[in-house]
Scaffold this active site. Structure first.
Site, PDB file in Angstrom:
ATOM      1  N   ASN A   1      -2.795  12.494  -4.980  1.00 43.25           N
ATOM      2  CA  ASN A   1      -4.061  12.453  -5.514  1.00 43.25           C
ATOM      3  C   ASN A   1      -4.951  13.711  -5.336  1.00 43.25           C
ATOM      4  O   ASN A   1      -5.295  14.203  -6.273  1.00 43.25           O
ATOM      5  CB  ASN A   1      -4.879  11.086  -5.302  1.00 43.25           C
ATOM      6  CG  ASN A   1      -5.313  10.337  -6.702  1.00 43.25           C
ATOM      7  OD1 ASN A   1      -4.835  10.771  -7.625  1.00 43.25           O
ATOM      8  ND2 ASN A   1      -6.298   9.707  -6.508  1.00 43.25           N
TER       9      ASN A   1
ATOM     10  N   ASP B   1       0.814  -1.121  -0.033  1.00 42.63           N
ATOM     11  CA  ASP B   1       0.010  -0.074   0.024  1.00 42.63           C
ATOM     12  C   ASP B   1       0.925   1.426   0.062  1.00 42.63           C
ATOM     13  O   ASP B   1       1.628   1.246   0.814  1.00 42.63           O
ATOM     14  CB  ASP B   1      -0.897  -0.059   1.019  1.00 42.63           C
ATOM     15  CG  ASP B   1      -1.827   1.116   1.101  1.00 42.63           C
ATOM     16  OD1 ASP B   1      -3.078   0.948   0.482  1.00 42.63           O
ATOM     17  OD2 ASP B   1      -1.681   2.246   1.545  1.00 42.63           O
TER      18      ASP B   1
ATOM     19  N   HIS C   1      -6.237  13.430 -10.120  1.00 37.43           N
ATOM     20  CA  HIS C   1      -6.338  12.089 -10.535  1.00 37.43           C
ATOM     21  C   HIS C   1      -5.437  11.494 -11.488  1.00 37.43           C
ATOM     22  O   HIS C   1      -4.839  10.555 -11.786  1.00 37.43           O
ATOM     23  CB  HIS C   1      -7.779  11.448 -10.716  1.00 37.43           C
ATOM     24  CG  HIS C   1      -8.779  11.430  -9.258  1.00 37.43           C
ATOM     25  ND1 HIS C   1      -8.417  10.526  -8.422  1.00 37.43           N
ATOM     26  CD2 HIS C   1      -9.653  12.212  -9.124  1.00 37.43           C
ATOM     27  CE1 HIS C   1      -9.254  10.687  -7.564  1.00 37.43           C
ATOM     28  NE2 HIS C   1     -10.013  11.824  -7.658  1.00 37.43           N
TER      29      HIS C   1
ATOM     30  N   ASP D   1      -4.384   2.267  -4.769  1.00 32.43           N
ATOM     31  CA  ASP D   1      -2.840   2.243  -4.702  1.00 32.43           C
ATOM     32  C   ASP D   1      -2.281   0.908  -3.928  1.00 32.43           C
ATOM     33  O   ASP D   1      -1.467   1.118  -3.358  1.00 32.43           O
ATOM     34  CB  ASP D   1      -2.357   3.505  -3.800  1.00 32.43           C
ATOM     35  CG  ASP D   1      -2.896   3.490  -2.420  1.00 32.43           C
ATOM     36  OD1 ASP D   1      -3.889   2.667  -2.199  1.00 32.43           O
ATOM     37  OD2 ASP D   1      -2.445   4.353  -1.608  1.00 32.43           O
TER      38      ASP D   1
ATOM     39  N   ASP E   1      -2.889   8.921 -11.545  1.00 33.64           N
ATOM     40  CA  ASP E   1      -2.714   7.999 -12.525  1.00 33.64           C
ATOM     41  C   ASP E   1      -1.393   7.642 -13.103  1.00 33.64           C
ATOM     42  O   ASP E   1      -0.871   6.447 -13.429  1.00 33.64           O
ATOM     43  CB  ASP E   1      -3.645   7.750 -13.681  1.00 33.64           C
ATOM     44  CG  ASP E   1      -5.239   7.600 -13.236  1.00 33.64           C
ATOM     45  OD1 ASP E   1      -5.138   7.208 -12.046  1.00 33.64           O
ATOM     46  OD2 ASP E   1      -6.041   8.040 -13.949  1.00 33.64           O
TER      47      ASP E   1
END
Length: 612
Positions: free
Chosen positions: A356, A348, A361, A391, A365
Site C-alpha cells: 500500500n 490479516d 492505495h 487488510d 485496493d
C-alpha cells in the site's frame, strides 16, 4: 464566450423587436445567424461526447434560420410567393425532427439504459403544460376565429411539435448527470420556443399569417441565443444521460411534489377555465386529464418499486463491504449471534502495508479485490466470508482443511500492473463452541500467529488471555513510568556499570515476553538507552546497555545512539552496547562506541564482559 453571446443578443434585441420594419427584421436575422455560427463553433471547440446529438440541435437552428430568411426575403424584396407554402413548412418540420432527435440522443448517451421513470415524468410535465395552454390560449382563439377541424389541425401542428420537444427536454433534464448551466440554458430555450410558437400561431388571423408579433419575436430570439450559449458553455460536454443518477433522483420529495401539483391541473382548469367549446369540454381537457391520471398511477407504482429497491440496497450496504462485495463486520456479528458451530478464522495479510505504501492505495485496493476472489474460491459453500476492514478478513467454516487452503491460495504471487507482488497471511483460529467473546479470542490467536513468524495458523488456547493481560499491564506501566533501571558493577572493567531494566514485581522472562508480544521492544529499548546515558553523564561513570535484535535491525539506530550521547554530553567511549544475538554495529564502533559480547536483553542477563 457564452456570456459575450448573451450580452450581445440582449444589446441588439431591442432593435430587432422594436417593430416589423426592415431594420428590425434584418437585425433579427443577424442575431439568428450569429447564434447558428456560435453553435457550430461551440460543438467544434468543446468536442462533446454526444457530438451527433449537438449537431442535430445545430441543424434545427440552421433550418429555422433558413426558413425565416426565405420568409423575410420574400417580404423585403417583394419576391413572388410560392403557390404553396408546403416547402417552407417542411423546412420547419425538418427543424422539429432534427431538434427532437438531438434532445432524444442527448438524454440517452450516458451509462446504462434510460429509466422509464424519467420518460413518464417528461410526458406528465408536457401534459401538465398542454392543458392550461389549450384552455387559456388556444381554445379562446379557436372560438374567436371559428376554425374548423382542418384549419385547427393546421394551426396546432407547430405548438404540438413544440410540446414534443418540451417532453424531450424535460426527459433530458430528469436524466441529466448534473444540473449544469448548459443543461439549464438548453431547457429554458425549448420552453421559450414553445411560448413563441403558441403566441404567434394563436394570434395570427390566418394559418399562413406572418404579421409582426413582438412577444413571439423576443421568445424566438431567446431560443436561438440560449441554444447557442448552451453549446458554447464548457459544461455542455457533460450534458446527457446517467441512468443510475436518474433512478436515484426519480423518487425524491421534490419530484413527488411536482407530480402532485400536476395532478391538480386538470380539475383546476376544468373548474376555472373560460367558457369551453364543445370539443374542449367534451374531448380535449378530459382526454388530457384522463391520460394524466393514468400516468400518475403508473408513476406512483414505479416510485413504490424504487423505494423497495432502495430499501434492499440499503440493507445490502449495511452488511456488505463496498470494495470487495464481501460481508462486513456487521454481518459477522449477526452470524455470531446465531451461535453457530464451526471455526472462526481471523485473517490479516502479511506485507500488505508495504504494498500500500509503495504502490499507493489504488494498487492496494485492487490487491484486496484479488484476495477476496481467491478467498471465495477456497472457502466451502455455506461458509461465511467477510472483510472486517483494511487488510483483515474473517471466515466461519465447518471444514478443517479451509485454513491450509487459504494459506496456500494467498501465498501465490499476484500479477498486477506489470509487477509480481508477494504477500502471505496469518490466521487465528477459534472453535466457536464455549467462547464468550469469539472475536476477542480469535484476535488473540491471530496476534500469536503474527508473533510466531506469520504465514501460519495458530489456534486459540486460554493461555493467550493471560499473555494479553500482561501486555496490557506492561503498556500501562511503561506509560506511567513504572519501569525501573538499576546498575551493576562489572568487576573486569573499573568504572563500567551494566544497566538492568526491571518491572516489579514481574521477573525478567515475563518482561521480555510481554514486551515482544506488546510490540514494545523498540520503545523500551530506546527509553533504556536514553535513561542510562543520562544517569551515566550525571554520575560520571561508563554504562553498558543491552541492544535487542530488533534495535540492531533498525536503520535509525546509528543516528539515535549518537544523538543520545550528544544530548547528554556523554563521550562515545563511555557507552558500551551489548547486542543480543549477532548484529552489525561496526559503524558505531568506528565512532568510538564500545561493543561488548552478546548477552540476553533482560534484567537477569549476564554482566557485560570483555568490552572492547
Amino acid at each position: 464566450m457564452w456570456r459575450a453571446l448573451l450580452v450581445a443578443t440582449a444589446a441588439v434585441a431591442p432593435v430587432a423587436v422594436c417593430d416589423g420594419g426592415p431594420v428590425a427584421r434584418v437585425a433579427n436575422l443577424a442575431l439568428q445567424a450569429g447564434a447558428v455560427l456560435a453553435t457550430a463553433a461551440g460543438v467544434r471547440r468543446n468536442r462533446p461526447a454526444a457530438r451527433h446529438a449537438w449537431l442535430l440541435l445545430w441543424a434545427a437552428l440552421a433550418l429555422v434560420f433558413a426558413g425565416n430568411l426565405a420568409w423575410t426575403a420574400q417580404d423585403l424584396l417583394h419576391l413572388p410567393r410560392p403557390p404553396s407554402p408546403v416547402l417552407l413548412d417542411w423546412t420547419f418540420y425538418a427543424a422539429f425532427l432534427s431538434g427532437t432527435a438531438g434532445l432524444f440522443l442527448l438524454a440517452g448517451h450516458g451509462r446504462g439504459h434510460m429509466p422509464w421513470e424519467s420518460l413518464i415524468d417528461a410526458v406528465i410535465v408536457t401534459i401538465g403544460v398542454a392543458i392550461p395552454v389549450w384552455a387559456f390560449l388556444v381554445e379562446p382563439r379557436v372560438v374567436a376565429l371559428g376554425l374548423g377541424p382542418g384549419e385547427l389541425a393546421a394551426r396546432l401542428v407547430f405548438p404540438v411539435c413544440d410540446l414534443i420537444i418540451v417532453a424531450m427536454t424535460t426527459r433530458l433534464w430528469f436524466t441529466a448527470a448534473t444540473r449544469s448551466p448548459a443543461a439549464a440554458m438548453l431547457t429554458i430555450a425549448q420552453f421559450c420556443l414553445l411560448g413563441a410558437d403558441i403566441l404567434f400561431w394563436s394570434r395570427a388571423s390566418e394559418v399562413a399569417g406572418a404579421q409582426f408579433n413582438r412577444p413571439a419575436a423576443v421568445a424566438w430570439l431567446a431560443w436561438f441565443a440560449l441554444c447557442a450559449a448552451a453549446t458554447l458553455h464548457p459544461a455542455m460536454r457533460d450534458v446527457g444521460g446517467n441512468a443510475e443518477a436518474a433512478r436515484h433522483r426519480s423518487g425524491t420529495r421534490r419530484r413527488f411534489a411536482l407530480l402532485l401539483v400536476l395532478s391538480l391541473v386538470g380539475p383546476l382548469v376544468t373548474a376555472l377555465g373560460p367558457g369551453a367549446s364543445g370539443i374542449g369540454a367534451r374531448v380535449v381537457v378530459p382526454a388530457f386529464a384522463g391520460l394524466l391520471a393514468v400516468l400518475l398511477v403508473v408513476r406512483m407504482q414505479l416510485i413504490n418499486r424504487l423505494a423497495g429497491r432502495r430499501a434492499d440496497e440499503l440493507a445490502f450496504r449495511a452488511t456488505h463491504d463496498p470494495l470487495t462485495g464481501l460481508g462486513n463486520r456487521a454481518l459477522l456479528r449477526e452470524r455470531l449471534r446465531e451461535a453457530p458451530d464451526g471455526t472462526l478464522l481471523l485473517l490479516d495479510l502479511d506485507g500488505f502495508k508495504l504494498v500500500n505504501d509503495t504502490y499507493g492505495h489504488p494498487a492496494g485496493d485492487r490487491l484486496l479485490v484479488t484476495v477476496a476472489e481467491r478467498l471465495r474460491s477456497v472457502v466451502a459453500p455455506g461458509d461465511v466470508l467477510v472483510r472486517l476492514g483494511g487488510d483483515e478478513f474473517a471466515v466461519i467454516t465447518h471444514e478443517p482443511a479451509v485454513p491450509s487452503r487459504i494459506l496456500a491460495a494467498l501465498r501465490e504471487p499476484y500479477a498486477q500492473d506489470g509487477l509480481e507482488l508477494a504477500i502471505t497471511t496469518s490466521i487465528g483460529a477459534l472453535p466457536l463452541r464455549g467462547s464468550a467473546d469469539p472475536l476477542r479470542d480469535a484476535d488473540l490467536a491471530l496476534y500469536a500467529a503474527k508473533a510466531a513468524g506469520r504465514n501460519q495458523v495458530v489456534t486459540f488456547e486460554p493461555g493467550l488471555r493471560t499473555a494479553t493481560r500482561l501486555c496490557d499491564a506492561l503498556r500501562r506501566a511503561f506509560a506511567a513510568g513504572e519501569l525501573t533501571v538499576r546498575y551493576e558493577r562489572i568487576e573486569a572493567e573499573p568504572g563500567l556499570y551494566a544497566a538492568r531494566i526491571g518491572w516489579p514485581p514481574h521477573g525478567a522472562a515475563t518482561l521480555m515476553a510481554a514486551a515482544e508480544s506488546a510490540g514494545l521492544v523498540m520503545p523500551i529499548g530506546a527509553w533504556l538507552l536514553d535513561r542510562a546515558c543520562a544517569d551515566a553523564a550525571a554520575g560520571g561513570f561508563s554504562v553498558a546497555v543491552p541492544v535487542s535484535v530488533l534495535q540492531q535491525r533498525d536503520p535509525q539506530l546509528f543516528g539515535t545512539v549518537l544523538d543520545t550521547l550528544r544530548r547528554h554530553g556523554l563521550p562515545p567511549s563511555a557507552l558500551t552496547l551489548v547486542p543480543q544475538g549477532s548484529g552489525a554495529l561496526e559503524r558505531l564502533r568506528a565512532e568510538g562506541v564500545r561493543v561488548g559480547l552478546a548477552t540476553a536483553w533482560h534484567p537477569a542477563g549476564n554482566e557485560a564482559r570483555n568490552a572492547s
